[in-house]
Motif scaffolding. Structure first.
Motif, short mmCIF file in Angstrom:
data_model
loop_
_atom_site.label_atom_id
_atom_site.label_comp_id
_atom_site.label_asym_id
_atom_site.label_seq_id
_atom_site.Cartn_x
_atom_site.Cartn_y
_atom_site.Cartn_z
N ASN A 285 27.01 2.22 65.56
CA ASN A 285 25.96 1.27 65.23
C ASN A 285 25.94 1.04 63.71
N VAL A 286 25.09 0.14 63.26
CA VAL A 286 25.10 -0.25 61.85
C VAL A 286 24.78 0.94 60.95
N ASN A 287 23.82 1.78 61.32
CA ASN A 287 23.48 2.94 60.49
C ASN A 287 24.65 3.92 60.41
N GLU A 288 25.32 4.14 61.52
CA GLU A 288 26.47 5.05 61.52
C GLU A 288 27.59 4.52 60.62
N VAL A 289 27.80 3.22 60.67
CA VAL A 289 28.81 2.60 59.80
C VAL A 289 28.39 2.75 58.35
N MET A 290 27.11 2.55 58.08
CA MET A 290 26.60 2.68 56.72
C MET A 290 26.89 4.06 56.15
N TYR A 291 26.58 5.11 56.92
CA TYR A 291 26.82 6.47 56.44
C TYR A 291 28.31 6.75 56.28
N SER A 292 29.13 6.19 57.16
CA SER A 292 30.57 6.47 57.12
C SER A 292 31.25 5.92 55.88
N VAL A 293 30.65 4.88 55.27
CA VAL A 293 31.27 4.29 54.06
C VAL A 293 30.58 4.75 52.78
N GLY A 294 29.65 5.74 52.91
CA GLY A 294 29.09 6.34 51.72
C GLY A 294 27.74 5.82 51.27
N TYR A 295 27.07 5.03 52.12
CA TYR A 295 25.71 4.57 51.77
C TYR A 295 24.69 5.42 52.50
N SER A 296 23.57 5.68 51.85
CA SER A 296 22.47 6.38 52.51
C SER A 296 21.19 5.56 52.50
N ASP A 297 21.17 4.48 51.71
CA ASP A 297 20.00 3.61 51.60
C ASP A 297 20.24 2.36 52.43
N THR A 298 19.52 2.23 53.53
CA THR A 298 19.71 1.12 54.46
C THR A 298 19.51 -0.23 53.78
N LYS A 299 18.45 -0.33 52.98
CA LYS A 299 18.15 -1.60 52.31
C LYS A 299 19.26 -1.99 51.35
N ALA A 300 19.76 -1.03 50.59
CA ALA A 300 20.84 -1.32 49.63
C ALA A 300 22.12 -1.72 50.34
N PHE A 301 22.43 -1.03 51.44
CA PHE A 301 23.64 -1.36 52.20
C PHE A 301 23.57 -2.78 52.75
N ARG A 302 22.47 -3.12 53.37
CA ARG A 302 22.34 -4.45 53.97
C ARG A 302 22.38 -5.54 52.89
N ALA A 303 21.72 -5.28 51.78
CA ALA A 303 21.70 -6.28 50.70
C ALA A 303 23.09 -6.49 50.12
N THR A 304 23.82 -5.39 49.89
CA THR A 304 25.18 -5.50 49.33
C THR A 304 26.12 -6.17 50.33
N PHE A 305 26.01 -5.80 51.60
CA PHE A 305 26.86 -6.38 52.63
C PHE A 305 26.64 -7.89 52.72
N LYS A 306 25.37 -8.30 52.71
CA LYS A 306 25.09 -9.73 52.81
C LYS A 306 25.51 -10.48 51.56
N LYS A 307 25.37 -9.85 50.40
CA LYS A 307 25.78 -10.50 49.15
C LYS A 307 27.27 -10.81 49.17
N ILE A 308 28.08 -9.90 49.73
CA ILE A 308 29.53 -10.06 49.72
C ILE A 308 30.04 -10.93 50.87
N THR A 309 29.44 -10.79 52.05
CA THR A 309 29.95 -11.51 53.22
C THR A 309 29.15 -12.76 53.57
N GLY A 310 27.93 -12.85 53.07
CA GLY A 310 27.08 -13.99 53.39
C GLY A 310 26.24 -13.82 54.64
N ILE A 311 26.48 -12.73 55.39
CA ILE A 311 25.69 -12.48 56.61
C ILE A 311 25.36 -10.99 56.67
N SER A 312 24.42 -10.64 57.56
CA SER A 312 24.00 -9.25 57.67
C SER A 312 25.03 -8.44 58.45
#
Length: 330
Positions: A285-312
């Motif tokens: 799931n999205v949280n598991e993917v977030m932890y696997s790539v070194g993020y622990s802050d859900t808000k920061a991960f989603r914001a960075t992901f959307k900034k780079i890809t344009g979608i959540s």
């Protein structure tokens, strides 16, 4: 009636660019005529010579006119030409003075996909923004450092000069021009006929980050490779600078010069690329993917992901996971 000069450059021209552009404008003419209106576009294939040429080894194309015969045009469209870009530019250099002259007389100029290389070689993009296929972005920056490249964009429009993103996203620019010249209702109709998303504006979801290593700074390459192999772990700019035996200030300057990214931007892009791959291929799931790539802050991960890809992250998973996981043919 607008005269459209659809260029037939020398080299391996994108037949899909030519055919789709020609068909969309002629279909708009047909739709207008069915309602008793006059056709709006006259589309002509224009080359440097009238010799027929082969593209993709499959299709023969013969220009209707040569540039010296076209004294006035309203729109110039440059399709993609594949191959070694310096050679492509050299083979089509004679288009340049004619394109510049026509633009000075009021013609609008359009490039599709990597046709931006030919357009940029005329000098008309100097100091302006443009886009092209994201795969060609690094090469474009090296050849035209005075152009502000926006490789995440589908369309740019700067004072009568238009560029489009890669491959079939060029259709979005042609649709944009249909809306400008023939109105919103006709553009919506064309989008339904050709099944194009009329409001698509970004290439970002399609970009595959491969790391910018087409440079000769070996100390920076070493750090890039370390980041790509250890992105799951915490690291600081100071630690990476020490690895390169550089002061932080000098390291950051050289890293940005070599990669076009700051150190932290590069790290974020590596993490997001790993997250994209996991969302495409794993059942995490999205949280598991977030932890696997070194993020622990859900808000920061989603914001960075959307900034780079344009979608959540969730939108990305829904869009690409099923398509990748299931066989294309049964």
């Amino acid at each position: 009636m607008k005269h459209i000069s659809l260029l037939i450059p020398e080299g391996d021209v994108s037949f899909s660019n030519l055919e789709a552009t020609y068909k969309m404008f002629t279909k708009v003419n047909e739709a207008l005529q069915r309602t008793g209106q006059e056709p709006l576009f006259q589309v002509q294939l224009v080359g440097l010579t009238q010799d027929a040429r082969i593209t993709n080894g499959l299709f023969s194309i013969q220009p209707e006119r040569v540039v010296r015969e076209v004294s006035k045009t309203n729109v110039i469209i440059i399709p993609a030409v594949h191959g070694d870009m310096p050679q492509v530019i050299a083979a089509n250099r004679d288009f340049g003075p004619w394109i510049v002259h026509q633009h000075r007389q009021g013609a609008e100029v359009v490039s599709l996909c990597i046709g931006a290389f030919i357009l940029a070689s005329t000098g008309l993009l100097s100091g302006r923004s443009c886009t092209t296929h994201w795969l060609a972005a690094d090469k474009f920056r090296k050849l035209f450092p005075d152009v502000h490249l926006l490789p995440y964009k589908i369309i740019t429009d700067e004072g009568g000069i238009y560029t489009s993103g890669g491959a079939y996203s060029s259709l979005n620019l042609i649709l944009y021009l249909v809306e400008k010249y023939a109105g919103r209702n006709m553009a919506i109709r064309a989008s339904k006929i050709f099944e194009i998303d009329i409001d698509r504006h970004s290439q970002s979801p399609f970009i595959i980050f491969q790391g910018q290593k087409e440079h000769h700074d070996e100390a920076i390459k070493k750090v890039q490779e370390y980041i790509e192999q250890n992105f799951q772990h915490k690291m600081t700019v100071e630690e990476l600078a020490e690895m390169a035996f550089l002061s932080r200030r000098n390291f950051e300057r050289r890293f940005k010069k070599a990669t076009s990214n700051t150190v932290m931007e590069y790290l974020q892009r590596v993490k997001v690329e790993a997250a994209k791959l996991s969302l495409e291929t794993s059942q995490d799931n999205v949280n598991e993917v977030m932890y696997s790539v070194g993020y622990s802050d859900t808000k920061a991960f989603r914001a960075t992901f959307k900034k780079i890809t344009g979608i959540s992250p969730l939108e990305y998973r829904n869009k690409y996971h099923k398509a990748v996981a299931e066989p294309i043919m049964r």
